[in-house]
Design a protein around this motif. Sequence first.
Motif, mmCIF file in Angstrom:
data_model
loop_
_atom_site.group_PDB
_atom_site.id
_atom_site.type_symbol
_atom_site.label_atom_id
_atom_site.label_comp_id
_atom_site.label_asym_id
_atom_site.label_seq_id
_atom_site.Cartn_x
_atom_site.Cartn_y
_atom_site.Cartn_z
ATOM 1 N N PRO A 1 -16.802 99.853 65.793
ATOM 2 C CA PRO A 1 -15.426 99.951 65.290
ATOM 3 C C PRO A 1 -14.864 98.557 65.016
ATOM 4 O O PRO A 1 -15.145 97.613 65.742
ATOM 5 C CB PRO A 1 -14.672 100.628 66.433
ATOM 6 N N ALA A 2 -14.076 98.425 63.955
ATOM 7 C CA ALA A 2 -13.523 97.121 63.585
ATOM 8 C C ALA A 2 -12.055 97.248 63.216
ATOM 9 O O ALA A 2 -11.678 98.139 62.466
ATOM 10 C CB ALA A 2 -14.304 96.533 62.407
ATOM 11 N N GLU A 3 -11.246 96.354 63.750
ATOM 12 C CA GLU A 3 -9.852 96.263 63.334
ATOM 13 C C GLU A 3 -9.819 95.534 62.001
ATOM 14 O O GLU A 3 -10.719 94.761 61.669
ATOM 15 C CB GLU A 3 -9.042 95.496 64.370
ATOM 16 N N ALA A 4 -8.761 95.741 61.230
ATOM 17 C CA ALA A 4 -8.645 95.147 59.897
ATOM 18 C C ALA A 4 -8.798 93.629 59.945
ATOM 19 O O ALA A 4 -9.476 93.047 59.112
ATOM 20 C CB ALA A 4 -7.325 95.535 59.253
ATOM 21 N N LYS A 5 -8.165 92.964 60.936
ATOM 22 C CA LYS A 5 -8.227 91.494 60.967
ATOM 23 C C LYS A 5 -9.656 91.006 61.163
ATOM 24 O O LYS A 5 -10.052 90.010 60.571
ATOM 25 C CB LYS A 5 -7.300 90.938 62.031
ATOM 26 N N TYR A 6 -10.461 91.723 61.968
ATOM 27 C CA TYR A 6 -11.845 91.306 62.170
ATOM 28 C C TYR A 6 -12.713 91.668 60.974
ATOM 29 O O TYR A 6 -13.587 90.898 60.575
ATOM 30 C CB TYR A 6 -12.408 91.916 63.452
ATOM 31 N N ALA A 7 -12.482 92.830 60.412
ATOM 32 C CA ALA A 7 -13.240 93.231 59.226
ATOM 33 C C ALA A 7 -13.009 92.235 58.092
ATOM 34 O O ALA A 7 -13.935 91.849 57.389
ATOM 35 C CB ALA A 7 -12.829 94.635 58.803
ATOM 36 N N ARG A 8 -11.747 91.798 57.941
ATOM 37 C CA ARG A 8 -11.407 90.827 56.901
ATOM 38 C C ARG A 8 -12.161 89.510 57.118
ATOM 39 O O ARG A 8 -12.677 88.915 56.178
ATOM 40 C CB ARG A 8 -9.895 90.596 56.897
ATOM 41 N N VAL A 9 -12.269 89.048 58.381
ATOM 42 C CA VAL A 9 -12.990 87.806 58.691
ATOM 43 C C VAL A 9 -14.467 87.960 58.348
ATOM 44 O O VAL A 9 -15.063 87.054 57.753
ATOM 45 C CB VAL A 9 -12.807 87.411 60.176
ATOM 46 N N PHE A 10 -15.064 89.089 58.701
ATOM 47 C CA PHE A 10 -16.479 89.300 58.393
ATOM 48 C C PHE A 10 -16.732 89.216 56.891
ATOM 49 O O PHE A 10 -17.710 88.615 56.452
ATOM 50 C CB PHE A 10 -16.940 90.657 58.934
ATOM 51 N N LEU A 11 -15.841 89.789 56.093
ATOM 52 C CA LEU A 11 -16.002 89.726 54.640
ATOM 53 C C LEU A 11 -15.757 88.316 54.116
ATOM 54 O O LEU A 11 -16.531 87.796 53.317
ATOM 55 C CB LEU A 11 -15.061 90.721 53.957
ATOM 56 N N ARG A 12 -14.664 87.690 54.567
ATOM 57 C CA ARG A 12 -14.303 86.350 54.091
ATOM 58 C C ARG A 12 -15.400 85.338 54.385
ATOM 59 O O ARG A 12 -15.727 84.495 53.553
ATOM 60 C CB ARG A 12 -12.990 85.913 54.733
ATOM 61 N N GLU A 13 -15.978 85.403 55.580
ATOM 62 C CA GLU A 13 -16.996 84.432 55.980
ATOM 63 C C GLU A 13 -18.391 84.765 55.443
ATOM 64 O O GLU A 13 -19.323 84.004 55.640
ATOM 65 C CB GLU A 13 -17.045 84.327 57.512
ATOM 66 N N GLY A 14 -18.525 85.909 54.781
ATOM 67 C CA GLY A 14 -19.822 86.284 54.232
ATOM 68 C C GLY A 14 -20.776 86.855 55.263
ATOM 69 O O GLY A 14 -21.977 86.948 55.026
ATOM 70 N N TRP A 15 -20.260 87.227 56.433
ATOM 71 C CA TRP A 15 -21.111 87.817 57.476
ATOM 72 C C TRP A 15 -21.385 89.279 57.191
ATOM 73 O O TRP A 15 -22.292 89.871 57.779
ATOM 74 C CB TRP A 15 -20.462 87.688 58.842
ATOM 75 N N ALA A 16 -20.586 89.885 56.346
ATOM 76 C CA ALA A 16 -20.755 91.294 55.991
ATOM 77 C C ALA A 16 -20.488 91.468 54.508
ATOM 78 O O ALA A 16 -19.827 90.639 53.887
ATOM 79 C CB ALA A 16 -19.795 92.175 56.801
ATOM 80 N N VAL A 17 -21.014 92.549 53.980
ATOM 81 C CA VAL A 17 -20.736 92.931 52.597
ATOM 82 C C VAL A 17 -20.047 94.292 52.626
ATOM 83 O O VAL A 17 -20.317 95.104 53.511
ATOM 84 C CB VAL A 17 -22.019 92.990 51.736
ATOM 85 N N PRO A 18 -19.139 94.562 51.680
ATOM 86 C CA PRO A 18 -18.496 95.878 51.651
ATOM 87 C C PRO A 18 -19.484 96.941 51.184
ATOM 88 O O PRO A 18 -20.355 96.680 50.360
ATOM 89 C CB PRO A 18 -17.356 95.702 50.651
ATOM 90 N N CYS A 19 -19.349 98.126 51.721
ATOM 91 C CA CYS A 19 -20.185 99.256 51.318
ATOM 92 C C CYS A 19 -19.967 99.528 49.826
ATOM 93 O O CYS A 19 -18.834 99.531 49.350
ATOM 94 C CB CYS A 19 -19.819 100.480 52.150
#
Length: 133
Positions: free
Chosen positions: A105-123
Amino acid sequence: MSDSGRPQVEVILPGGRVIAGEVISRTRGADGWSYDVALSVPAAAVRPLPGQDYSGVPTRTPADGPGTATAWVLQPLRHDRPDQRAVVLHERGCWVAPEDSGLIPAEAKYARVFLREGWAVPCEACHPALPET
Protein backbone atom coordinates in the motif's frame (compact mmCIF):
# COMPACT_ATOMS: atom_id res chain seq x y z
CA MET A 1 -17.94 -17.07 -3.22
CA SER A 2 -18.00 -13.34 -3.78
CA ASP A 3 -20.26 -10.77 -2.10
CA SER A 4 -22.71 -11.32 -4.96
CA GLY A 5 -22.94 -15.04 -4.15
CA ARG A 6 -21.42 -15.99 -7.50
CA PRO A 7 -18.44 -18.39 -7.60
CA GLN A 8 -15.12 -16.73 -8.45
CA VAL A 9 -12.72 -17.76 -11.20
CA GLU A 10 -9.37 -16.62 -12.53
CA VAL A 11 -9.43 -15.34 -16.11
CA ILE A 12 -6.20 -15.69 -18.09
CA LEU A 13 -5.79 -12.80 -20.54
CA PRO A 14 -3.59 -12.73 -23.64
CA GLY A 15 0.00 -12.37 -22.50
CA GLY A 16 -0.61 -14.52 -19.42
CA ARG A 17 -2.01 -11.87 -17.08
CA VAL A 18 -4.61 -13.19 -14.63
CA ILE A 19 -7.60 -11.27 -13.25
CA ALA A 20 -10.49 -12.30 -11.02
CA GLY A 21 -13.99 -12.82 -12.35
CA GLU A 22 -17.39 -14.08 -11.22
CA VAL A 23 -19.27 -16.84 -13.02
CA ILE A 24 -22.68 -15.66 -14.26
CA SER A 25 -23.57 -18.86 -16.12
CA ARG A 26 -21.95 -21.77 -17.93
CA THR A 27 -22.81 -23.97 -20.89
CA ARG A 28 -21.65 -27.49 -21.62
CA GLY A 29 -21.02 -27.94 -25.33
CA ALA A 30 -19.51 -30.66 -27.48
CA ASP A 31 -16.04 -29.15 -26.94
CA GLY A 32 -16.40 -28.70 -23.16
CA TRP A 33 -17.53 -25.88 -20.89
CA SER A 34 -17.85 -22.21 -21.79
CA TYR A 35 -18.38 -19.59 -19.09
CA ASP A 36 -20.12 -16.22 -18.98
CA VAL A 37 -17.98 -14.21 -16.56
CA ALA A 38 -18.36 -10.75 -14.98
CA LEU A 39 -15.08 -8.83 -14.72
CA SER A 40 -14.17 -5.64 -12.92
CA VAL A 41 -11.81 -3.49 -14.99
CA PRO A 42 -10.73 0.16 -14.78
CA ALA A 43 -12.48 2.76 -16.90
CA ALA A 44 -9.34 3.13 -19.05
CA ALA A 45 -9.89 -0.45 -20.28
CA VAL A 46 -13.54 0.12 -21.24
CA ARG A 47 -14.87 1.90 -24.30
CA PRO A 48 -18.60 2.78 -24.08
CA LEU A 49 -20.48 2.27 -27.34
CA PRO A 50 -22.24 5.19 -29.03
CA GLY A 51 -26.01 5.09 -28.69
CA GLN A 52 -26.03 2.96 -25.52
CA ASP A 53 -27.86 4.24 -22.43
CA TYR A 54 -25.73 3.81 -19.29
CA SER A 55 -28.03 5.80 -16.98
CA GLY A 56 -29.57 2.63 -15.52
CA VAL A 57 -26.23 1.05 -14.59
CA PRO A 58 -25.87 0.81 -10.80
CA THR A 59 -23.04 3.00 -9.47
CA ARG A 60 -21.01 1.88 -6.48
CA THR A 61 -18.57 3.92 -4.41
CA PRO A 62 -15.75 1.85 -2.89
CA ALA A 63 -14.95 2.66 0.74
CA ASP A 64 -11.28 3.23 0.00
CA GLY A 65 -11.19 4.70 -3.48
CA PRO A 66 -8.91 7.39 -4.90
CA GLY A 67 -7.99 10.09 -2.42
CA THR A 68 -7.53 7.77 0.55
CA ALA A 69 -4.22 6.67 2.04
CA THR A 70 -4.31 3.24 0.39
CA ALA A 71 -5.68 4.08 -3.03
CA TRP A 72 -2.39 3.08 -4.69
CA VAL A 73 -0.17 0.02 -4.48
CA LEU A 74 3.42 -0.68 -5.48
CA GLN A 75 4.22 -3.96 -7.22
CA PRO A 76 7.85 -5.07 -6.82
CA LEU A 77 9.19 -6.89 -9.87
CA ARG A 78 12.06 -9.35 -10.18
CA HIS A 79 14.32 -7.10 -12.25
CA ASP A 80 15.83 -3.64 -12.04
CA ARG A 81 17.54 -2.08 -15.01
CA PRO A 82 17.70 1.58 -16.07
CA ASP A 83 15.47 0.78 -19.06
CA GLN A 84 13.01 -1.26 -17.00
CA ARG A 85 12.32 -0.25 -13.39
CA ALA A 86 11.71 -2.77 -10.60
CA VAL A 87 8.46 -1.29 -9.22
CA VAL A 88 5.11 -0.56 -10.90
CA LEU A 89 2.61 1.86 -9.35
CA HIS A 90 -1.05 0.79 -9.66
CA GLU A 91 -4.35 2.21 -8.49
CA ARG A 92 -5.84 -0.13 -5.89
CA GLY A 93 -7.92 -2.75 -7.67
CA CYS A 94 -6.06 -2.47 -10.99
CA TRP A 95 -7.03 -5.44 -13.13
CA VAL A 96 -3.42 -6.26 -14.08
CA ALA A 97 -1.89 -6.05 -10.59
CA PRO A 98 -1.49 -9.43 -8.91
CA GLU A 99 -3.86 -10.15 -6.04
CA ASP A 100 -1.23 -11.37 -3.59
CA SER A 101 0.62 -10.13 -0.55
CA GLY A 102 3.48 -8.81 -2.71
CA LEU A 103 1.63 -5.51 -3.23
CA ILE A 104 2.63 -2.64 -0.94
CA PRO A 105 0.00 0.00 0.00
CA ALA A 106 1.23 3.52 -0.81
CA GLU A 107 0.10 6.96 0.26
CA ALA A 108 -0.03 9.59 -2.49
CA LYS A 109 3.04 11.46 -1.18
CA TYR A 110 5.17 8.30 -1.29
CA ALA A 111 3.80 7.13 -4.62
CA ARG A 112 4.61 10.57 -6.06
CA VAL A 113 8.24 10.30 -4.79
CA PHE A 114 8.66 6.85 -6.35
CA LEU A 115 7.52 8.20 -9.72
CA ARG A 116 9.49 11.47 -9.49
CA GLU A 117 12.74 9.72 -8.57
CA GLY A 118 12.31 7.07 -11.27
CA TRP A 119 12.10 4.22 -8.74
CA ALA A 120 8.74 3.18 -10.17
CA VAL A 121 6.84 3.44 -13.42
CA PRO A 122 3.07 4.00 -13.66
CA CYS A 123 0.98 1.02 -14.71
CA GLU A 124 0.18 1.17 -18.42
CA ALA A 125 -3.30 -0.30 -17.83
CA CYS A 126 -4.74 1.80 -15.00
CA HIS A 127 -2.68 5.01 -15.44
CA PRO A 128 -2.70 5.89 -11.70
CA ALA A 129 -3.87 9.44 -11.07
CA LEU A 130 -2.36 11.06 -7.98
CA PRO A 131 -4.05 14.11 -6.47
CA GLU A 132 -2.20 17.40 -6.70
CA THR A 133 -0.63 18.68 -3.49
